[in-house]
Write an enzyme that holds these catalytic residues in place. Sequence first.
Site, PDB file in Angstrom:
ATOM      1  CD  GLU A  38      -2.757  -1.298  -0.053  1.00 14.22           C
ATOM      2  OE1 GLU A  38      -3.096  -0.253  -0.665  1.00 14.22           O
ATOM      3  OE2 GLU A  38      -3.050  -2.436  -0.466  1.00 14.22           O
ATOM      4  CG  HIS A  59      -1.017   1.306  -4.425  1.00 13.18           C
ATOM      5  ND1 HIS A  59      -0.659   1.008  -5.722  1.00 13.18           N
ATOM      6  CD2 HIS A  59      -1.723   0.222  -3.977  1.00 13.18           C
ATOM      7  CE1 HIS A  59      -1.123  -0.188  -6.047  1.00 13.18           C
ATOM      8  NE2 HIS A  59      -1.763  -0.688  -5.003  1.00 13.18           N
TER       9      HIS A  59
END
Length: 286
Positions: free
Chosen positions: A242, A245
């Site tokens: 994550e 990202h």
Amino acid sequence: MAFQALFCILLLICLYSHIAQSNSVNECSTTLEFLNQLGGIKKGDNVKSVYELKNYLSYLGYLNHNGHSNDHSQKHENVFDDSLEIAIKKYQESHDLNITGLLDANTITKMHQTRCGMPDFSNPNKSFPFHTESHYSFFEGKPKWNKKNLSYAFNQNVFKEAQQPLKNALNEWASKTPFKFYYVKNMNQADIKFSFVRWDRPDALAHSLPPPDGRVNFDVNRSWSYVPKKDFYDMQTVALHELGHVLGLSHSTEVNAVMYPTVRTGVRKRLHKDDINGIKALYKGK
């Protein structure tokens, strides 16, 4: 009498809460059940629930499909057409499956795997760089940070045991990139914001947004572990993904890369060469 009445009220509240929670879990577990009804379908077939497959592949970025029609009984909605075959082939290619264009057993199994909540593609019409040395990808427009020192904060619902693996993930990205991360108490002042949330997607473990948003959300209903453990999802591994990202990386087709979209229980990943090369390419010259 008053005590008995109060006891009955509390009991009813507990029962209602339990039933509501059970219904929520059941609804969550059936979201992708339509896949099991579509095994073996091929181009030209007209089968109920094909529109749900189109919606799912559209969400992941493999297909342009307007799934907001009120009449799903329309014939074209459930037809396995050319665009759906192309989308399935693209999905199979990016997940290292045999490229058949059919919704075969291996493709259905892969779609059922838990994954990141972010799409694999932001532009379904963009050609995919198959068979290249690099497997990383970027978001549409290549959003990136204009600074290298980023602050982070934990929502109050991030329990203390979860904070250390999140810090470990930040440290690993810092060790391989020019980024440095520092803690702040105020969520509103942080560049990166860690939280636990509830949602109804059974395939999504976590969700984050590209620069400069910085939100990182984990599914509170998952079984998380802070060291690799059978039948549990490793928080440090998912956080690494994550944070990729958050830094500007989209998904990778390299199975061993942190940015690969799916993850298994009991597995810990470290940053792969493809992840590191992706960040270097995105921030080249910065």
